[in-house]
Structure formats: C-alpha cells, structure tokens
Design a protein around this motif. Structure first.
Motif, PDB file in Angstrom:
ATOM      1  N   THR A  90       1.312  -8.743   6.608  1.00  0.00           N
ATOM      2  CA  THR A  90       0.072  -8.217   6.033  1.00  0.00           C
ATOM      3  C   THR A  90       0.364  -7.409   4.778  1.00  0.00           C
ATOM      4  OG1 THR A  90      -2.093  -7.366   6.704  1.00  0.00           O
ATOM      5  CG2 THR A  90      -0.198  -5.949   7.145  1.00  0.00           C
ATOM      6  N   GLY A  91      -0.730  -6.955   4.105  1.00  0.00           N
ATOM      7  CA  GLY A  91      -0.558  -6.172   2.888  1.00  0.00           C
ATOM      8  C   GLY A  91      -1.821  -5.430   2.527  1.00  0.00           C
ATOM      9  N   ALA A 122       0.705   8.672  -7.565  1.00  0.00           N
ATOM     10  CA  ALA A 122      -0.375   9.393  -8.251  1.00  0.00           C
ATOM     11  C   ALA A 122      -1.647   9.407  -7.399  1.00  0.00           C
ATOM     12  CB  ALA A 122      -0.646   8.757  -9.609  1.00  0.00           C
ATOM     13  N   ALA A 123      -1.945   8.277  -6.749  1.00  0.00           N
ATOM     14  CA  ALA A 123      -3.150   8.189  -5.914  1.00  0.00           C
ATOM     15  C   ALA A 123      -3.064   9.143  -4.727  1.00  0.00           C
ATOM     16  CB  ALA A 123      -3.347   6.752  -5.433  1.00  0.00           C
ATOM     17  N   ALA A 138      -5.329   0.277  -1.089  1.00  0.00           N
ATOM     18  CA  ALA A 138      -4.577   1.246  -0.294  1.00  0.00           C
ATOM     19  C   ALA A 138      -5.324   2.570  -0.200  1.00  0.00           C
ATOM     20  CB  ALA A 138      -3.192   1.464  -0.911  1.00  0.00           C
ATOM     21  N   THR A 139      -5.852   3.034  -1.309  1.00  0.00           N
ATOM     22  CA  THR A 139      -6.567   4.321  -1.346  1.00  0.00           C
ATOM     23  C   THR A 139      -7.776   4.295  -0.421  1.00  0.00           C
ATOM     24  OG1 THR A 139      -5.834   4.706  -3.615  1.00  0.00           O
ATOM     25  CG2 THR A 139      -7.716   5.992  -2.853  1.00  0.00           C
ATOM     26  N   ASN A 140      -8.518   3.204  -0.436  1.00  0.00           N
ATOM     27  CA  ASN A 140      -9.665   3.077   0.470  1.00  0.00           C
ATOM     28  C   ASN A 140      -9.221   3.127   1.927  1.00  0.00           C
ATOM     29  OD1 ASN A 140     -11.557   2.888  -1.599  1.00  0.00           O
ATOM     30  ND2 ASN A 140     -11.390   0.674  -1.743  1.00  0.00           N
ATOM     31  N   PHE A 141      -8.085   2.514   2.219  1.00  0.00           N
ATOM     32  CA  PHE A 141      -7.551   2.534   3.586  1.00  0.00           C
ATOM     33  C   PHE A 141      -7.196   3.959   4.009  1.00  0.00           C
ATOM     34  CE2 PHE A 141      -3.911   2.324   6.523  1.00  0.00           C
ATOM     35  CZ  PHE A 141      -4.488   1.606   7.558  1.00  0.00           C
ATOM     36  N   PHE A 142      -6.532   4.705   3.126  1.00  0.00           N
ATOM     37  CA  PHE A 142      -6.153   6.091   3.457  1.00  0.00           C
ATOM     38  C   PHE A 142      -7.397   6.954   3.686  1.00  0.00           C
ATOM     39  CE2 PHE A 142      -2.520   5.117   0.303  1.00  0.00           C
ATOM     40  CZ  PHE A 142      -1.831   4.394   1.274  1.00  0.00           C
TER      41      PHE A 142
END
Length: 363
Positions: A126-127, A266-267, A209-213
């Motif tokens: 996955t990714g 940075a995110a 990734a940011t939305n997932f976090f």
C-alpha cells in the motif's frame, strides 16, 4: 454463595485484569521514558515494512505467509511478516517494554487482550497514493482507518471508554509508507508518470499523507511517528531494475525519496504548529539505511546489494518461496532478506538508535 455481576461491573473487572496482565507480561523496557510517562500500546499503519500478516487472506501477489519467510521468527513460523524474523513494529514494542510482537489486526487468532497493547493495520504494497493499493489489490490507508475505527469500538467493549481514550492519547502511533508509491506506482509500473512529474507526484503523496494524519488525530491519536521514505533506489530489486549493468543505486528513485521526505518533514512541522496537543514526529530512515548499505562492515554485515532469498536480485513476496534457488546459508551477513525488505538484524541496527534519538520528541 452465587456472585452476580452487572455488565458494567464485569467490564470494569475485566479492564483491571487486562491492565494487571499487561503489566506482568510486558517485556523489559530498553528505552527510558520521561518520569511519570507511559506508552501503553504501539498502533501501526502502512505497508509491508510493518505488515504482520494482514495480507494473508487477500487475493494478491503481495503475500508472504510461507517459508522461507519467518524462518527465524519464533518457532520458524511464516506469519505474513516480510522478513526472516521480527519487523520494526515488533522491535519498537520490544524496546519500549510493551510486548514482544505487534500482531496483525486481521489475525484470526487475535485475542481481546492484544488490543490493549496494540496491533498493526498495515498492508504490504500500500501507499499514500490511493492508486498504489489498487494496482496490487491490497488494503488502502482509508480501509486501515476503517479497521482502526472498528478497533476503537472493540477496545471500548474490553476496557471501557475512559481507558480507551487514555490508550489512544498515550500510545505510540507509527506510520510507514511511501516507498511503494515511488518504486512501484511511479517508476516500475509508470502508472502516474504521464500525469505527474516528480515534484507534482510527491505533492500528491504528501497531501494524501497529511489528510491521513489529520484523520488519525481526529480519532484520538496524539503521538504520531512517521517514517521517511528509504533510499529506495538502493534496495536490491531496484538496483536490478534500474541500476544498470553494475546494479548501482537507482539515483532517480532516491532523488524522488529525498524530495518527498523534505515535504513530509515540513508538513509534520506544520501539523504540530496547528495542533499543539499533538506530537507529529518525522523519523528519518533514509540516512541511517543509506549509511548501512554504503558501509555494511561498520555494522557487521557483508552483503548490501543482494537479498538472502534466492538469487537476491529480484525475489520478493511470492517469488521468494521454498522453491527459490540457493537461499543464503548465513542470513546474518545480509542487510536485505529478500530483494526489497531488510533482515531482522538490519532492522535492529536501525530501530534502536532511531528510537533512542526520537523518543523524547513524543513527550
């Protein structure tokens, strides 16, 4: 005299028994936590680096619940870990003194008490890019979040809402993904190459990734550690596919990984600023693994450009099986178990120093 418990009182009793059991059954912690701090569980999301068997019953080629995988795991058991032995999530739980291994959430033998100390929802292949799991028929991060929501409900049934909220707030959440996006989706399968250049594709990865976090945070996670992408161009399979006749590191893969890592770091800094009660910790795996592959002797290894399984050049997942020719006789000499995943010994060389360095950032 007959004792009759209400459902509420029996839940409280079970909660106390599980907590006591966890205290007595935990392994000895090797990493020192700050005074009056605790990490009750390790809860994991991501790809094959931290998949302990969630892919076992999927109709996918990205599986490994067969020998020689797991040959050095407890009892020589192929559990679905993409390794000869333990994987990073197991080692983190071991180093923190929580338990010896972190089981797969979809493991049919999972017990209620396993939930209180953590599970892995990760799925090999996955990714962050939603297309990546579709291409190989594995579990996307969105479904891993759904499993996590289900897990929260089960945890509440076992220990009650108050203890569940405590576990979520104090546990260490690990996220390991990105390498399959870069290596497979972008470069090998070229599924995004016409659509995006590397800067644009790494933007897509970081946005996803940011939305997932943020969703993890919304569900109660507060200590979130995120592994960087590795030097993916230096793993044996990518050397074979893109490293030329000399099988050198594929530099374009590594350039993409470094650009993604810059943006990811940075995110995470931005999230920590906007959500001050959350700890979003960037864990650099790129440089330690690069140093390991460039200086194997320094860490007690001899072979850095091939895996132990088969020829070591291309075998991974279903291609690494008990019929594979000439699997190595001494795995301790190898950094890589198959053509994509490190050995337990290599993971140990990486995880302990990283955890020692990073643990204070979660408090």
């Amino acid at each position: 005299m007959e004792l009759i418990f209400s459902s509420a009182s029996s839940t409280i009793l079970l909660s106390h028994l599980l907590v006591i059991s966890a205290l007595f059954c935990s392994t000895k912690a090797l990493v020192k936590l700050p005074p009056n701090e605790t990490v009750p569980a390790v809860i994991v999301f991501g790809d094959s680096i931290v998949d302990a068997g969630n892919n076992n019953d999927l109709q996918t080629l990205i599986r490994c619940n067969f020998l020689p995988y797991g040959q050095d795991f407890d009892g020589g058991l192929p559990t679905g870990r993409f390794c000869n032995g333990k994987i990073p999530s197991d080692l983190v739980a071991e180093e923190l003194g929580i338990k010896d291994t972190v089981p797969a959430y979809l493991d049919p033998t999972l017990k209620p008490q396993d939930l209180t100390t953590g599970v892995t929802f990760a799925s090999g292949g996955t990714g962050y890019d939603p297309l990546t799991p579709k291409l190989v028929s594995v579990i996307p991060l969105s479904d891993q979040l759904d499993h996590f929501k289900e897990y929260i409900g089960k945890l509440k049934d076992v220990v009650g809402e108050e203890r569940t909220n405590f576990i979520l707030a104090k546990s260490l959440f690990l996220v390991v993904a990105g390498s399959d996006d870069i290596a497979n989706t972008y470069f090998v399968l070229r599924a995004r190459k016409l659509q995006y250049d590397i800067p644009a594709y790494t933007d897509l990865m970081v946005n996803s990734a940011t939305n997932f976090f943020k969703e993890l945070y919304a569900l109660g996670a507060r200590r979130i550690g995120v592994f960087s992408a590795p030097p993916i161009g230096c793993v044996p399979s990518q050397r074979t596919l893109a490293g030329g006749i000399e099988r050198e590191c594929a530099e374009d893969y590594n350039v993409a990984a470094r650009l993604f890592n810059e943006k990811l770091s940075a995110a995470l800094n931005s999230l920590e600023t906007s959500m001050p009660d959350g700890k979003f910790v960037y864990i650099d795996i790129y440089n330690p693994l690069l140093d390991l592959t460039e200086n194997p002797q320094k860490y007690g290894f001899e072979v850095a450009n091939k895996g132990c399984c088969g020829t070591g050049n291309i075998e991974v997942a279903v291609l690494c099986n008990k019929l594979s020719p000439s699997t190595c006789t001494d795995v301790s000499k190898y950094i890589f178990w198959d053509s994509y995943h490190p050995t337990e010994k290599a993971y140990r060389a990486l995880v302990n120093p990283l955890l020692q360095k990073c643990v204070s950032k979660f408090f």
